[in-house]
Design an enzyme around this catalytic site. Structure first.
Site, PDB file in Angstrom:
ATOM      1  N   LYS A 243       0.835  -1.191   0.000  1.00 59.29           N
ATOM      2  CA  LYS A 243       0.000   0.000   0.000  1.00 59.29           C
ATOM      3  C   LYS A 243       0.878   1.252   0.000  1.00 59.29           C
ATOM      4  O   LYS A 243       1.983   1.248   0.544  1.00 59.29           O
ATOM      5  CB  LYS A 243      -0.874   0.040   1.263  1.00 59.29           C
ATOM      6  CG  LYS A 243      -1.951  -1.019   1.362  1.00 59.29           C
ATOM      7  CD  LYS A 243      -2.697  -0.885   2.685  1.00 59.29           C
ATOM      8  CE  LYS A 243      -3.765  -1.940   2.856  1.00 59.29           C
ATOM      9  NZ  LYS A 243      -4.921  -1.695   1.976  1.00 59.29           N
ATOM     10  N   ARG A 317     -10.368 -11.554   2.168  1.00 54.50           N
ATOM     11  CA  ARG A 317     -11.247 -12.599   1.648  1.00 54.50           C
ATOM     12  C   ARG A 317     -10.550 -13.952   1.634  1.00 54.50           C
ATOM     13  O   ARG A 317     -11.205 -14.990   1.745  1.00 54.50           O
ATOM     14  CB  ARG A 317     -11.737 -12.208   0.254  1.00 54.50           C
ATOM     15  CG  ARG A 317     -10.664 -12.122  -0.813  1.00 54.50           C
ATOM     16  CD  ARG A 317     -11.079 -11.321  -2.028  1.00 54.50           C
ATOM     17  NE  ARG A 317     -11.122  -9.895  -1.758  1.00 54.50           N
ATOM     18  CZ  ARG A 317     -11.433  -8.970  -2.660  1.00 54.50           C
ATOM     19  NH1 ARG A 317     -11.726  -9.322  -3.907  1.00 54.50           N
ATOM     20  NH2 ARG A 317     -11.451  -7.690  -2.337  1.00 54.50           N
TER      21      ARG A 317
END
Length: 464
Positions: A243, A317
């Site tokens: 990120k 996920r």
């Protein structure tokens, strides 16, 4: 039970300052019932009962005599949220004979949410005003339980990862479980591989803090079984798809889903709902290291579905799919998961509205009704299964992400949907778990969102 510093015991009632909640309509009537000097004081202060406004009124001796709090409605749990800081520090009690009627439990909850401070690392500048507890003890008990659970979410999310990694999160969960006679166990490090939780292991293997799946079981096995699952990514660098700095700044909050799941489980146990509850938390740190999982790798999952890693920053996920698969194996009557899963949900709905995805219309409608009843908003987005094509892979059954950023919250939800059978009612909550700025009852930092709604849903289903 020790009281938070924003509350006073009922024996302080006699000396407490009366507190009257008013809207613009009721303000006029209340002022006619007060001494003339009080009305003159209120006018001089420019108080007109705007929501979250307060005025302290002196008595004829110049001492604090009573206080008014402005509101637009009496059933908003945040009606009194600004009062602990705006009013002079003193003990107050609700005067229910004048002004707007407000439920004592809602008053307690709103006052406590408004008075919250995260003090682990910083001494508070001042102490809040105190609300004297009176009214129905049963209502107080439930309101305290909800306040305690909401505070737990805030504290967990606000705590930096150095002090709230996977092992510390497990310690909190064990304390909560043991406080209510729940059973707790975990699979850590390579035990995840030996017990067929390979996806959780892959995401967390690069960290020096071992990944783990934490399970709590509570309640009578003869009661209906429910499973509550939470994403516990204690810090998310993004992995090798790292990120940027501004995207990583607040990633201590990426275990916000786990915080909600633990808090909901605590509420279920504290209020003794007649269910057999399973809590599952996949706790990992998505770190960068020599053993970090890579873009292009194909991972195994507990369900036997192979996953191609398109993006290591779509890790939540991957953690959840093993936990959901394990939950499904136990055949619960209801499955709920919480996750700080996508920025796309925030783009769609902003910071205050958690996104609800659900495979069962009756469950979705009940959840939305509970959100409305508890003034705890959520918004349903479609579980649009045709978008699963966006997660197609040439080398695996499924990719964890895709080239298109369109519908990102939906594609994340339909990814999870592959691991839950259509016959099992399932709700997935994509939650922000954060306030970007200070507002009454919503201090900057970690926040519980959709928690009261979820508990309201469970109460209506299992206490009706």
């Amino acid at each position: 039970m020790s009281l938070p510093p924003c509350f006073a015991a009922p024996d302080a009632l006699e000396q407490a300052v009366p507190l009257i909640v008013v809207d613009r309509e009721s303000l006029t009537k209340v002022l006619t019932e007060l001494p003339a000097h009080a009305g003159a004081w209120v006018k001089a202060q420019g108080f007109n009962a705007d929501p979250q406004s307060c005025v302290a009124i002196p008595n004829e001796q110049g001492q604090l005599g009573l206080a008014l709090v402005g509101a637009s409605r009496g059933d908003d749990p945040l009606t009194l949220a600004a009062a602990p800081w705006l009013l002079p520090r003193a003990d107050y009690h609700l005067d229910s004979t004048r002004g707007l009627a407000i439920d004592p439990g809602q008053a307690l909850l709103g006052w406590g949410l408004g008075a919250y401070q995260f003090n682990r690392y910083k001494k508070p500048a001042k102490e809040p005003a105190r609300l004297v507890l009176d009214g129905d003890a049963r209502l107080r008990s439930e309101a305290f339980a909800v306040l305690k659970a909401s505070t737990l979410v805030r504290d967990l999310v606000n705590t930096p990862t150095e002090d709230m990694g996977p092992d510390e999160l497990e310690a909190v969960i064990r304390r909560v479980a043991h406080a209510y006679d729940g059973e707790c166990r975990s699979w850590c490090g390579d035990d995840l591989l030996r017990n067929n939780f390979p996806a959780i292991h892959a995401v967390g293997r690069a960290s020096h803090r071992a990944p783990r799946l934490i399970e709590v079981l509570w309640g009578d096995p003869a009661h209906p079984r429910i499973s509550i699952v939470g994403k516990g990514v204690c810090f998310d660098t993004g992995g090798l798809d790292i990120k940027p700095a501004d995207g990583m700044r607040n990633m201590k909050k990426d275990m916000g889903g786990a915080a909600h799941a633990v808090a909901l489980a605590q509420l279920v146990m504290a209020r003794k709902l007649p269910v057999r509850m399973q809590l599952l938390i996949g706790a990992v740190e998505n770190a960068i290291g020599p053993n970090a999982y890579r873009p292009g790798e194909v991972l195994s999952t507990r369900a036997g579905i192979s996953i191609e890693i398109d993006n290591t920053d779509a890790e939540g996920r991957v953690v959840l799919c093993d936990a959901l698969t394990y939950a499904v194996e136990e055949k619960p009557q209801l499955l709920i998961d919480f996750a700080t899963l996508t920025g796309a949900a925030r783009i769609a709905l902003g910071p205050d509205l958690p996104a609800l995805f659900c495979n069962d219309d009756a469950l979705a409608n009940d959840y939305l009704a509970a959100a409305e009843a508890n003034a705890d908003p959520i918004w349903r987005l479609p579980l649009w299964r045709p978008y699963l094509s966006m997660l197609s892979s040439n080398v695996a059954d499924l990719a964890n992400s895709g080239s298109s950023r369109l519908g990102g919250a939906i594609t994340a939800a339909v990814y999870l949907d592959r691991f839950v059978p259509n016959t099992l009612p399932w709700a997935h909550i994509d939650v922000y778990a954060w306030n970007d700025a200070n507002r009454p009852g919503k201090p900057a930092g970690g926040e519980a969102q959709g928690l009261r709604a979820a508990f309201g849903l469970l109460k209506k289903r299992y206490l009706a």
